[in-house]
Design an enzyme around this catalytic site. Structure first.
Site, PDB file in Angstrom:
ATOM      1  N   ALA A  30       0.890  -1.173   0.000  1.00 42.40           N
ATOM      2  CA  ALA A  30       0.000   0.000   0.000  1.00 42.40           C
ATOM      3  C   ALA A  30       0.920   1.213   0.000  1.00 42.40           C
ATOM      4  CB  ALA A  30      -0.926  -0.016   1.212  1.00 42.40           C
ATOM      5  N   ALA A  31       1.516   1.474  -1.141  1.00 46.05           N
ATOM      6  CA  ALA A  31       2.765   2.238  -1.183  1.00 46.05           C
ATOM      7  C   ALA A  31       2.608   3.757  -1.140  1.00 46.05           C
ATOM      8  CB  ALA A  31       3.553   1.845  -2.423  1.00 46.05           C
ATOM      9  N   ALA A  32       1.543   4.305  -1.747  1.00 45.92           N
ATOM     10  CA  ALA A  32       1.462   5.767  -1.841  1.00 45.92           C
ATOM     11  C   ALA A  32       1.341   6.386  -0.448  1.00 45.92           C
ATOM     12  CB  ALA A  32       0.248   6.157  -2.691  1.00 45.92           C
ATOM     13  N   PRO A  33       1.929   7.568  -0.252  1.00 44.07           N
ATOM     14  CA  PRO A  33       2.626   8.400  -1.240  1.00 44.07           C
ATOM     15  C   PRO A  33       4.097   8.063  -1.452  1.00 44.07           C
ATOM     16  CG  PRO A  33       2.461   9.576   0.828  1.00 44.07           C
ATOM     17  CD  PRO A  33       1.764   8.258   1.046  1.00 44.07           C
ATOM     18  N   LYS A  75       7.544   5.570   2.788  1.00 44.97           N
ATOM     19  CA  LYS A  75       8.164   4.351   3.320  1.00 44.97           C
ATOM     20  C   LYS A  75       8.870   3.574   2.194  1.00 44.97           C
ATOM     21  CE  LYS A  75       4.578   4.067   6.789  1.00 44.97           C
ATOM     22  NZ  LYS A  75       3.609   4.900   6.028  1.00 44.97           N
ATOM     23  N   GLU A  95      -0.191   0.325  -5.627  1.00 50.59           N
ATOM     24  CA  GLU A  95      -1.132   1.342  -5.177  1.00 50.59           C
ATOM     25  C   GLU A  95      -2.357   1.309  -6.103  1.00 50.59           C
ATOM     26  OE1 GLU A  95      -1.558   3.427  -2.583  1.00 50.59           O
ATOM     27  OE2 GLU A  95      -3.422   3.809  -3.645  1.00 50.59           O
ATOM     28  N   CYS A 135      -2.053   3.092  10.860  1.00 52.73           N
ATOM     29  CA  CYS A 135      -2.053   4.327  11.639  1.00 52.73           C
ATOM     30  C   CYS A 135      -3.362   4.417  12.433  1.00 52.73           C
ATOM     31  CB  CYS A 135      -1.812   5.548  10.769  1.00 52.73           C
ATOM     32  SG  CYS A 135      -2.992   5.744   9.436  1.00 52.73           S
TER      33      CYS A 135
END
Lengths: 337, 171
Positions: A135-138, A141, A164, A259
């Protein structure tokens, strides 16, 4: 999307919690749950109301942290290093937005909350690894992992598959990785569930979509969460965890992070992986700003949690100088001989 | 995403060698050249052999990959923002350096006045493409020489600048 096989726990909100929630515009069911996670409820309530310090990260693919410090301090920025990640700098004073500096445009820096840096730190990518970021965006990480693949140099060795599904967020991912000079990333615009193949990743980073309760200090809209949102997210997270499990090599490392505070989205997912034969590992760090991180909960109504999920850690606003965050590091068992 | 073929590799390396002999080795620095197609445009990207060796089903259909150096068009190659940034690390060829104030304005898409150019490659002439750099020699973007490198008239017209990363994300 499949339904999770657990209910969302509710706790009685006493008059003080109800009054506080009304005054500050929170859902009282959510506040009652969050306070179950801490023995410092007053600090956490205060932390939910105030934005924590801001941080940026020096991009080792572009420059050393010393060079970034020197250049920004020459522009009257005041910055402080920290014990968790030597490349993260706390903004004590910023004459202009850090995003408007040429250093940002050149990719020497990128904004990153200190807590969120814990996920790639726990992942511990090494040069030569094949890593999946589900779940790469933005891309903050992803970039951190790319820096680790460079092993202190300027050029990465290995590769990252960054996924993404959202087209707009994909654009932000592409811009950030380009700006910061990453050469090792393949960006794919689809869901993690659609990734092909089995057992090809040495490491998987799953910073899962979540209800985002930990970002309440910077996003007031998150104060009005509903229990059914936790249910829906937990179901999606199960699918993502299954995708991560499918592509990870035996013996590989999976970092699961969110988060949010909700154990249904955190410890329950980790415990499910333990049920598949994964082992929860110590993160390799246990405090931030000299304050111990909070262990994962092992008791929660409606959930059967493996005791080893206590090795996972929560960052709590008001207790730690960060947004809220959850991180767990797991190892997939080797194939049976 | 795929490995660049011989013609594509020749176009990129030839472009860099035409700028300065030996430049292509420095820019590629042990990396590999790939090609990503998006919106009908073919981007030449700097990447690694490890990435290009991934299973084909992970590479095919990628939205992006590697670091885009520029665009392949016909038999030719055109430098892009990140290609310019890498080139400027290794050579002063086809570069000019501008004052700090002009650098800020350039990053907002403004042109460069002649008096704002503190140094330029002697061979640069009207109509040439050039890499616009700050005083440190770091690329800020690409421009075209349109006037003399002195006086208050426009000297370099912006084509692409690093500020695009902020402006486009704000859209």
């Amino acid at each position: 999307m499949t339904e999770p096989d657990f209910p969302v726990a509710r706790f009685a909100a006493g008059p003080k919690i109800r009054e506080w929630s009304r005054k500050h515009g929170f859902s009282d069911w959510m506040v009652a749950r969050i306070l179950q996670l801490t023995d410092r409820p007053a600090d956490v309530l205060e932390g939910l109301l105030h934005r924590p310090p801001r941080y940026l990260r020096a991009n080792p693919l572009r420059a050393s942290v010393e060079e970034v410090l020197s250049r920004l301090e020459a522009k009257n920025f005041s910055l402080a290093r920290n014990e968790l990640d030597p490349n993260i700098l706390k903004l004590r004073q910023a004459p202009i937005s850090p995003g408007a500096t040429i250093e940002h445009m050149q990719g020497l820096t990128t904004p990153q909350d200190l807590a969120s840096a814990s996920a790639p730190l726990a992942l511990g990518a090494q040069p030569g690894d094949i890593v999946a970021d589900l779940a790469a965006a933005p891309g903050v990480k992803t970039l951190h992992v790319a820096g680790d693949l460079a092993g202190g140099g300027l050029r990465e060795r290995g590769a990252i598959i960054a996924v993404e599904p959202d087209a707009d967020r994909m654009r932000a991912l592409r811009f950030n990785l380009e700006r910061c000079g990453a050469t090792s990333v393949v960006m794919r615009n689809h869901t993690a569930q659609e990734l092909p193949g089995k057992a090809w990743a040495d490491r998987v980073l799953l910073d899962a979509p979540c209800t985002g309760e930990g970002t309440i200090p910077k996003d007031k809209n998150r104060r009005h969460g509903k229990p059914e949102e936790v249910t829906a997210m937990a179901a999606l997270q199960r699918e993502l965890v299954d995708a991560a499990d499918r592509i990870l090599k035996p013996g590989g490392t999976l970092v699961y992070a969110t988060c949010t505070f909700a154990p249904e989205e955190n410890e329950a997912q980790v415990s499910r992986l333990v049920g598949k034969g994964y082992r929860v590992e110590p993160l390799g760090f246990d405090r931030v700003a000299s304050v111990p991180l909070v262990p994962g909960v092992t008791q929660w109504p409606g959930l059967e949690l493996d005791p080893s999920v206590a090795r996972a850690r929560h960052f709590l606003p008001g207790v730690h100088p960060t947004l809220g965050f959850f991180v767990a590091k797991l190892t997939k068992r080797e194939r049976a001989i | 995403m795929r490995q660049a073929n011989l013609e594509e590799e020749t176009a990129v390396l030839g472009f860099l060698e035409a700028m300065e002999k030996g430049l292509s080795m420095k820019v590629l620095s042990g990396g590999a050249l790939g090609v990503v197609e998006r919106d009908g445009i073919q981007f030449a990207v700097l990447t690694s052999q490890a990435l290009l060796s991934l299973p084909q089903d992970l590479l095919a259909g990628a939205e992006a990959a590697g670091l885009p150096l520029g665009v392949l068009e016909g038999d030719g190659f055109h430098l892009d923002l990140q290609g310019a940034a890498l080139v400027a690390v290794h050579t002063k060829a086809q570069t000019c350096r501008v004052t700090e104030q002009a650098a800020k304005l350039f990053l907002y898409g403004r042109n460069v006045l002649g008096d704002s150019v503190v140094w330029h490659e002697p061979g640069l002439k009207r109509g040439d493409a050039c890499i616009v750099c700050n005083g440190r020699g770091e690329s800020l973007g690409l421009g075209v020489v349109v006037g003399p490198f002195k006086g208050m008239r426009e000297a370099v017209k912006p084509v692409q600048d690093l500020g695009t990363y902020l402006r486009d994300q704000d859209e």
